[in-house]
Enzyme design. Structure first.
Site: not given
Ligand SMILES: Nc1ncnc2c1ncn2[C@@H]1O[C@H](COP(=O)(O)OP(=O)(O)O)[C@@H](O)[C@H]1O
Ligand SMILES: [Mg+2]
Ligand SMILES: Nc1ncnc2c1ncn2[C@@H]1O[C@H](COP(=O)(O)OP(=O)(O)O)[C@@H](O)[C@H]1O
Ligand SMILES: Nc1ncnc2c1ncn2[C@@H]1O[C@H](COP(=O)(O)OP(=O)(O)O)[C@@H](O)[C@H]1O
Ligand SMILES: Nc1ncnc2c1ncn2[C@@H]1O[C@H](COP(=O)(O)OP(=O)(O)O)[C@@H](O)[C@H]1O
Ligand code: SF4
Ligand code: SF4
Ligand code: SF4
Ligand code: SF4
Ligand SMILES: [Mg+2]
Ligand SMILES: [Mg+2]
Ligand SMILES: [Mg+2]
Lengths: 473, 473, 473, 473
Positions: D38, D115-116, D258
């Site tokens: 978020g 959350n939800g 994701y």
């Molecule tokens: N703080 C973080 N550090 C590393 N990875 C993260 C973090 N937050 C989220 N992620 C991972 O990053 C991924 C998304 O990053 P990215 O593919 O670069 O961006 P988008 O959301 O545009 O697809 C998610 O799958 C998640 O697992």
């Molecule tokens: Mg991505």
């Protein structure tokens, strides 16, 4: 939107303090007290750690530029400090031009803060450039710095100042700081701008106006003499007077009329009392019958009190100055005409209706604000509106550090008093006479003491108008 | 550091405007004019898009909270708007408590802004909680909202207001906004706080003080009547008067003495003139010989003018109010005692020395600021310092929306006039009498018109002191 | 708190664009792409209005320093622009030192941005000061400016540059802007730092790395030659080559290893591929059996891919680089040890437990971060931890524009490989050999092409270590 | 301009910590670790001083919302804290909707973070309004609060939660805080969203993902059970399980694919490993010959590693993720098409030219970003571009707290795989099969464990699509 005054702009206020555990902080407060002398940028430089100068500068008002952390970063045990507030003409309004200027020379640093305007800066600059100097700014103060450094041999700072001063012409009150912690004050031989010496628990202090002493609780010692150089170091205060004694000062009389704070003493006289004396003289020179005398606050307040007292006509503060004036606000829509003027002073409707009014104002430069205000009074039903100005008509530009109007012209230079009366929508308009202005203050031999060039064109220091403009700070 | 006044705190200022293409912007300027009524938080709510209410609120001064973009986001064609500025007691000083409050009910939204204090809020809250209500804030205004919503059936807003109003007691001037764009003003039957109706190019407007009308160039129509409800909608203005006519108003007389702006007209009288009348009466009640009359600006200005005019003693503005006052600055060091007081008003040394002085001040609450200022005058060599206060001694707390002092106590409640004279370091001290205060204003039958409970303890609306405190706004 | 890396700091990135309606904006994006080359300050200067140069500079990251309004203020039809990002050594980290530097000379303005370090700046400065020059900063770039201006006669900019260049020694890639809109690129004869020429819809552009071309959608034309001066003006691009052809370049090989972005092409080779080749060579030079190969991301990523591919050991990204890294956050409490390290890379617990691991890292400077990370892996139950470094041990400081460590020392200069293995808590540690590094990249005659002084102390340009340090940018 | 992703948006992340001297600060870091769940608003509430709750909330990223002073204001000895980060659908994106929500009831305060998404919120809201409830927000979480308070008798918090929970349907992981300092975690019986219990030096802690435990150095204890309520107070942790044991969970499988961080363990499995398993399965389901496997970083990284390992085709990170991504920058001009996409990932030109490429991506929602990226690879001369998606096609909206696309539609719902291949400009495109997705993770009986409604439309909890949308958080 910041409410933009069409009022004259002084070029600066300066402050300096010799070795004090809270030198930076006290300089901050000194600048706070001198804020009216320059609202565009401010800066503080501190000499400490044996041979370093630390600075913090910024655009805007003192309280916006410095926070506690900023001060902590530059503050240091046993430091000396100088500070500066400034206005500037448009186009050059950027941080590069903010003072104090700091330069490095042979491993030593120097900082300088300047109030005034050098009339031969352009010529000097050309000469310096011929010999390979590089300028970083478009300010005349930088010219002084170059001259100073050129003359600096084996660290004899005072000789270097004297030699530099011998070359420059115009109005200047400099405060210098060396990385060794010396604080030096320099005043031009004409003594155009105020600069006073004070004492704060044994620490010497310099300031453009004594109101800065009041705030930091320093006591006033004396105004600097024309052409005097004071060096504040571990030997106390050393004063170097010009070789030839100055015969004719040209204290800027407009400092009394408008610029300086009423609670300041400059050139040895209190500003409030000077203004009140002008108001009394004005009442004698240009009397008129009316229901009340009212100022356009705050600049008109003190001459209005004088006028009312002398004339016996009741004094009223019939326009209220908004406490939040000067703060920025969002741009009002087109429909809200004259907003910036109206938001500052609001007339008290019930006092105005059906009344005959004498307005006292300190001066008229472009006249547009005054015109709007007079109209506001008319709209509320004022029966008659007379205006009395506590100085003579402004007909000539100033080349000594005051910028009457950036865009506009001096309205009194092109309009007769009659035309002006009509232009402003008045029933009558009168200015204080030049003699009245000079005599009222009670200064002996005023002709030899005051500059009044903006009123009569008799400029005490020659200049080349074309060039002067270009290098105006 | 923000200079903290020990002065009384009003609880709020309100503003409302019916359907105007620039409703949000004009409300912004309305709040700007009412800033003195609340400097801690501000908010604007706009009804538009048929049935939506958009809000922007924040902590601080109006000009800090809103920028052009913020306003653009909430502004909308044909929108109506209400706005609010507020102080608060410590602890509850947070954004949640900022008004207007907005609630959702059956797909409709309502916003409310409140000036005043409900004395039975605590009891009502308890009742509401019994029946399952949830409160998000600790403010009495939320109690009104709950009562209003409980009584809201089929959208009959007016009946709901009437029923809610029937339950609440105390001081209140409400401005309500429905998502349909209606703007509603509500005044309590005692008429404690001012609320006026105005007109801006055909659009109706409501404001706590007329100075807000002046700034947005609206014309004053009339003050609301005690207990009146005005509904502004497409049918124009509908007024609903209380079933039983009000016999005894209790206009807060302290609004005249200190709170309201001198350029405002409240309850039908101009504030400046009221203060001047108090000053004149004071001159007759408590004359004394002296060299000059001076106010503690700005609150003392207008009664000082009255006192000087009546007594014939010259008027001087011998303490200069700093133009930059109210702006935050860095915390001065320990050594700089009384800094916050000194930075605001600086005495003009040359006017004070060896003079016998009469100071006019509007009121004394805790007395510490006054004491410091008197000392400053003594330090500069004043020969005699007399003080005259343009209202009677404050001996009782207010339960109707004014918070005299958060930490401290009312100094006049515990000290005799003699003790106070000594405490403040004065040669003499006199207050305006209660009769003087009531009579001077020229209002007929003043006993039936004004609240004066903080002076004599005769509270026009009963309250439970313990509980009242808890739910105070 | 900003997470402070103990990683090497490059001195700068530069960008220039000749006459484009959006020159300032595109330069902004160019700097955005070069942000990694300097995160402490940034600036843009625009030549327009026939003979003016407007600048905006600030401390911090590009996106914090410039907003749309700032760019609008300096943007102008037909303008040319140059920009700069920089790091600096502590103490000199202030706005005065932010580039581009702008100077005034005989009514003309010049701006310059510099990447590199002059090794004879101190001596030159002394000479210049003897002849009266005044320095405003402590940066070596200012020395070049003074030399340039001294040699500037009748505006023959190119000759002035040539004469200035003849005097300076060390590493430099300059971008100059004249108030007439010319953009000039200058590269030192050793070609220490990258500088490339590109083309954007017919407008020529210069940049430290090609990733800046990618972002603004310019196409890469070519890398500048050693000692080349390119003048971009209305005649297109004019190239001036040094009188004597350069025989021995000293391209900083560390740009490939760590500094430059993997998506950049510098000196004609892609960085990603160079790193992968180093990784492959490393796998051959220092093989070890293990369950997986993992980088310390992101600097180790590409050599780790090479190592894994060559060795056939599975590649895992077993430490996750936090997306929000680099943003400031509040200071964690004492208890939270190694917070800045931990917040950046978080190991994936399930991948580590009971595994034999090969870590690939680009280089080790102080070793403290690596030590903490190894410990973290041990804490999660790694069975064995081997480390392979994709360059030789750093044993010597760099005098050509890279600051390996402000406070600390090069750990490999004082510790043997064995001691280091123990210090870092490893099971084994191996570096890439110097020959391996030179040969792997596939550059012919690498000894005559690369600087590798920080590895073997054979400095391609002589210097006085004491003085060099002092004037280091 | 903030780069706006067209990626799915989770509704929130929650964190809670029982009585810790630095409860607020640790919650801050907990939220920092959960930032990806978020990015629109965040808030922290602290219970201390026996019965008070202090909160600080704001719009934006955690590190922008809180500074050290903000935390100090709410921090307090022995306090418990909860925190929340959230996204929101447009229109409701304002501070009022920021969580935790705090309510007052009979002198006690309660805070909640959610959350939800509740699928029957609309119906419940209507019922509550009938009985006089007033809503301040448009969020479903407020409905839970009202039900909770209605059921709160004599402070029996747990019974009130149970009764409230009995009425609500959908996905919810709540963290509650009472003014007495109790911290309570609630998970819905389907267990849609992750919520784990941890321990930090003896203090219990709750968090949406275990990466938050890693950052604050807490150890993972266990995932909450479906329908479980855990009460953390001075008696330790009390767990209340639902009366009827849950037979069929519906863990959101998309959290693995994701949302969640790769370094997190959710529902008892590590995310990185799950993704790698998906990638391996994908390599078996949809093999293709090529020169390299590359992800769209970072979401595609881990399945790409799996695909490469399984297929034996070399893994390359041929698009570089910009380190400064996510920071705002100025709006680029019209000419700079696809800027937001390009600035984030820059392809390494030299790796792409003339190569046959397999791209691994986690999922395709609208497809526009993927299309632009594929085009970029084509522009650089890729010979063939295949794409493999590590989950099945998204054909159905989610009603359980994930908002796939605000403006757009699910591209796979309207286009066949063939059409999509063409739309994206690919040589081939394949998705992981539903069975593949379920089986690859190694969870027994996956049909009874996972929600996969967005892939096949079999929604585990019934809902009224019209109403559900309206009250979606
Ligand atoms: N703080 C973080 N550090 C590393 N990875 C993260 C973090 N937050 C989220 N992620 C991972 O990053 C991924 C998304 O990053 P990215 O593919 O670069 O961006 P988008 O959301 O545009 O697809 C998610 O799958 C998640 O697992
Ligand atoms: Mg991505
Ligand atoms: N915006 C304003 N402009 C002018 N006067 C104001 C404004 N707001 C309030 N006032 C007046 O200012 C007085 C208070 O000012 P002052 O005495 O300087 O401060 P304090 O509140 O510390 O006593 C009040 O009596 C009020 O009438
Ligand atoms: N800090 C200050 N406090 C009080 N008075 C000041 C201060 N600074 C300047 N002044 C006085 O205020 C006057 C100008 O105020 P005013 O007339 O309200 O504004 P304007 O500059 O628009 O005419 C000057 O004459 C000066 O003496
Ligand atoms: N904007 C950028 N985007 C992607 N990679 C970058 C960027 N800037 C620099 N890099 C690469 O990142 C690497 C450094 O990242 P990292 O290892 O995470 O940090 P550290 O500098 O602490 O070692 C460098 O090797 C450089 O090639
Ligand atoms: S010309 Fe006027 S403003 Fe200028 S110094 Fe002389 S008196 Fe002052
Ligand atoms: S008690 Fe005093 S302050 Fe309060 S309403 Fe009455 S008159 Fe006003
Ligand atoms: S010494 Fe090392 S870092 Fe410096 S230029 Fe040479 S190779 Fe680069
Ligand atoms: S529908 Fe999809 S996104 Fe929503 S909970 Fe189920 S698996 Fe997760
Ligand atoms: Mg004025
Ligand atoms: Mg007052
Ligand atoms: Mg690294």
């Amino acid at each position: 939107m910041i409410m933009e005054s069409e009022r004259p702009k002084d070029e600066c206020g300066v402050f300096g303090l010799y070795r004090h555990p809270e030198a930076a902080q006290l300089t901050y407060f000194g600048l706070y007290a001198l804020q009216h002398r320059g609202q565009e940028s401010a800066g503080i430089s501190v000499a400490r750690d044996k041979d370093k100068i630390y600075s913090h500068k910024g655009m805007g008002l003192v309280h916006d530029i410095f926070n506690t952390e900023d001060l902590k970063k530059i503050e240091g045990a046993g430091g000396s400090a100088i500070g500066h507030v400034r206005y500037s003409t448009t186009g050059d309004s950027n941080l590069t031009n903010a003072q104090p200027f700091v330069v490095q020379h042979r491993g030593r640093a120097y900082a300088v803060a300047h109030n005034g305007n050098l009339v031969n800066a352009h010529t000097l600059k050309q000469e310096l450039e011929e010999s390979g100097s590089i300028f970083q700014t478009t300010m005349d103060s930088e010219v002084f710095l170059h001259l100073f450094i050129k003359n600096l041999k084996q660290g004899d700072v005072v000789t270097a100042i004297q030699k530099a001063v011998a070359k420059i012409q115009g109005a200047y009150s400099f405060v210098l700081l060396t990385c060794k912690g010396e604080v030096i004050g320099v005043k031009d031989p004409n003594s155009f701008r105020p600069l006073a010496l004070g004492k704060l628990n044994g620490h010497y202090v310099l300031a453009s106006e004594t109101c800065a002493f009041d705030l930091v609780q320093a006591e006033f010692v004396r105004e600097l003499e024309p052409g005097e150089i004071v060096i504040i170091n571990e030997d106390g205060v050393t004063s170097i007077m010009p070789r030839e004694p100055v015969e004719k000062k040209s204290l800027c009389i407009f400092e009394y009329i408008y610029f300086a704070r009423p609670d300041s003493t400059i050139y040895g006289k209190n500003v409030y009392q000077m203004r009140k004396a002008h108001g009394k003289r004005l009442a004698r020179e240009a009397p008129v019958d009316a229901d009340m005398v009212m100022p356009f606050p705050d600049s008109g307040n003190y001459s209005a009190i004088g006028y009312a007292e002398e004339s016996g006509i009741p004094f009223e503060m019939a326009m209220i100055r908004n406490h939040y004036v000067g703060r920025s606000f969002i741009q009002p829509t087109q429909g809200m005409r004259d907003f910036a003027v109206r938001v500052k002073l609001n007339p008290v409707r019930e006092l105005i209706r059906n009344k005959e009014i004498i307005i006292i104002e300190d001066s008229i430069i472009r006249g547009t604000t005054a015109k709007t205000r007079v109209q506001a009074l008319r709209d509320l039903g004022a029966k008659k509106v007379h205006m009395r100005i506590s100085c003579p008509p402004h007909k000539f530009p100033c080349y000594y550090g005051i910028d009457f109007s950036t865009k506009g012209e001096l309205v009194a230079a092109t309009k007769s008093e009659e035309e002006l009366t009509q232009f402003l929508g008045l029933d009558s308009l009168h200015y204080l006479s030049i003699e009245g202005m000079l005599e009222a203050g009670g200064v002996e031999n005023p002709e030899n003491n005051f500059c009044k060039a903006c009123f009569d064109g008799s400029y005490p220091v020659a200049f080349d108008p074309n060039l002067s403009k270009q290098c105006m700070g």
